[in-house]
Design an enzyme around this catalytic site. Structure first.
Site, PDB file in Angstrom:
ATOM      1  N   HIS A 291       0.848  -1.196   0.000  1.00 33.31           N
ATOM      2  CA  HIS A 291       0.000   0.000   0.000  1.00 33.31           C
ATOM      3  C   HIS A 291       0.878   1.239   0.000  1.00 33.31           C
ATOM      4  O   HIS A 291       1.799   1.359   0.811  1.00 33.31           O
ATOM      5  CB  HIS A 291      -0.920   0.023   1.217  1.00 33.31           C
ATOM      6  CG  HIS A 291      -1.699   1.304   1.346  1.00 33.31           C
ATOM      7  ND1 HIS A 291      -1.619   2.121   2.456  1.00 33.31           N
ATOM      8  CD2 HIS A 291      -2.557   1.913   0.490  1.00 33.31           C
ATOM      9  CE1 HIS A 291      -2.394   3.179   2.279  1.00 33.31           C
ATOM     10  NE2 HIS A 291      -2.982   3.079   1.095  1.00 33.31           N
ATOM     11  N   SER A 292       0.605   2.150  -0.930  1.00 33.89           N
ATOM     12  CA  SER A 292       1.191   3.478  -0.926  1.00 33.89           C
ATOM     13  C   SER A 292       2.718   3.412  -0.899  1.00 33.89           C
ATOM     14  O   SER A 292       3.336   2.845  -1.794  1.00 33.89           O
ATOM     15  CB  SER A 292       0.636   4.273   0.262  1.00 33.89           C
ATOM     16  OG  SER A 292       0.945   5.644   0.164  1.00 33.89           O
ATOM     17  N   GLN A 293       3.346   3.950   0.158  1.00 32.36           N
ATOM     18  CA  GLN A 293       4.806   3.985   0.253  1.00 32.36           C
ATOM     19  C   GLN A 293       5.431   2.620  -0.004  1.00 32.36           C
ATOM     20  O   GLN A 293       6.477   2.509  -0.651  1.00 32.36           O
ATOM     21  CB  GLN A 293       5.235   4.490   1.622  1.00 32.36           C
ATOM     22  CG  GLN A 293       6.747   4.506   1.833  1.00 32.36           C
ATOM     23  CD  GLN A 293       7.160   4.091   3.229  1.00 32.36           C
ATOM     24  OE1 GLN A 293       6.381   3.473   3.962  1.00 32.36           O
ATOM     25  NE2 GLN A 293       8.366   4.446   3.619  1.00 32.36           N
TER      26      GLN A 293
END
Length: 383
Positions: free
Chosen positions: A219-221
């Site tokens: 997720h994301s980063q």
């Protein structure tokens, strides 16, 4: 009677249900599995990776770089591959256990589908200790940043589609009880993405070497961590589910300063390209699109291929209202050009509306898990 038998079985087998969850009687009506009582499972944990390093205080050596791994095993494992869940920036593995308002999280959902889970805390964060004098500087999301980017984007309207955000439970602002619960879970994280990437790659490879083949969920980063992990262990990473992964290629977007980033395309650390490269400068690039707060940069034609990801199926999931909706197509195009077999699901285009960047915590989180993630996994992995 059911609850007595449930508790008796749990005690006898050393299995515990997840924490108290708020039932949602609407699941069945929406064609979703009923997991509101939690999924019977066994919980354990271990640490992986790390090395003994000199103690900054001059005493005997200390351990640094180790990674906490929470292992959740449902009472009935029916899937041949486990899922390794890697949280985003400022977050921990608790993101996936349950939601800030007490509803079932994706951990319960995927265990109910028969998957073993390995949920981590990134090195130098939360239960993976940050060592003073050894690890690099830290950052912390303040409340305004969280409101603007994740929980109350409609109110700030900083990018197109931000006003469409309707799925966060509560009003998403400081003082709201649900927001307070969520913000309390946010922790300091390493400031430098290159340091975070290097430390995760070392620990992540050690984890795969220990547990064997797996599905990776980022997720994301942590999206930038999945690609190097598959690059390093192509035979062990059988699929990647990338929830709004860090991007776009080569340069930050949406939030200034729009600095150069991810010199290897979507990562801070080297990837194996074909033809080979000796340094990031060997990747010849061209601007294909540009607007006020986003520049799409791609490889020139013919593009180099990501040699070790050519057989790794990837699912990229983008919310309707999150800031990734502005540029995710550019990241997907980069992967496609590099030969990665990627499928891009934009939630709004499959009738799932109103979600933001923290989609797995939002009011329709189980709908996304069932109708998008699990549907794709069944197609590419089977049982």
């Amino acid at each position: 009677m059911f609850s007595i038998l449930f508790l008796a079985c749990a005690v006898y087998f050393g299995i515990r249900p997840s924490a108290a969850l708020v039932p949602n009687k609407d699941y069945a009506a929406r064609g979703l599995p009923e997991v509101s009582l939690g999924t019977l499972h066994r919980r354990s944990y271990f640490y992986i990776g790390g090395a003994y390093v000199p103690n900054p205080n001059g005493a005997s050596p200390i351990l640094a770089g180790q990674m906490y791994v929470e292992h959740l095993t449902p009472s009935a494992v029916s899937r041949k591959l486990p899922i390794v869940v890697i949280h985003g920036n400022g977050m921990t593995g608790t993101n996936f256990l349950n939601t800030p308002d007490g509803r079932p999280g994706w951990a319960d959902y995927f265990m109910a589908q028969g998957y073993e889970l390995y949920i981590i805390d990134q090195p130098s964060r939360a239960r993976s200790p940050w060592q003073q004098g050894v690890d690099g500087p830290q950052m912390m999301f303040d409340t305004l940043t969280v409101e603007q980017r994740f929980t109350a984007t409609k109110r700030f309207n900083l990018w197109p589609n931000a006003e469409l955000h309707t799925q966060w439970p509560g009003n998403g602002s400081r003082g709201d009880e649900i927001f307070n619960h969520f913000y309390a879970s946010i922790v300091p994280a390493l400031s430098l993405n290159v340091e975070a990437s290097q430390k995760f790659k070392a620990a992540g490879v050690a984890l795969l070497d220990k547990i064997g083949p797996a599905i990776i969920m980022t997720h994301s980063q942590s999206g930038q961590f999945g690609w190097p992990l598959a690059d390093a262990r192509p035979q062990l990473v059988k699929a990647i589910v990338a929830l709004e992964p860090t991007g776009p290629p080569f340069k930050d977007a949406i939030f200034p300063p729009f600095a150069a980033a991810r010199p290897y395309g979507l990562t801070e650390v080297p990837l194996t390209y074909d033809p080979p490269i000796q340094s990031p400068s060997d990747l010849r690039t061209v601007i294909t699109y540009s607007t006020t707060n986003f520049t799409c940069i791609q490889q020139v034609s013919p593009p180099r291929k990501l040699k070790n990801l050519l057989n790794t199926p990837v699912l990229v999931v983008t919310s309707e209202s999150g800031y990734h909706s502005v540029y995710e197509w550019c990241s997907v195009e980069f992967l496609e050009d590099a030969g990665v077999p990627v499928e891009h699901v934009e939630l709004a285009k499959v009738g799932i509306m109103g979600n933001g960047h923290m989609m797995f915590m939002e009011k329709n989180n189980l709908e996304i898990a069932e109708k998008v993630i699990q549907k794709w996994l069944k197609k590419v992995i089977g049982n």
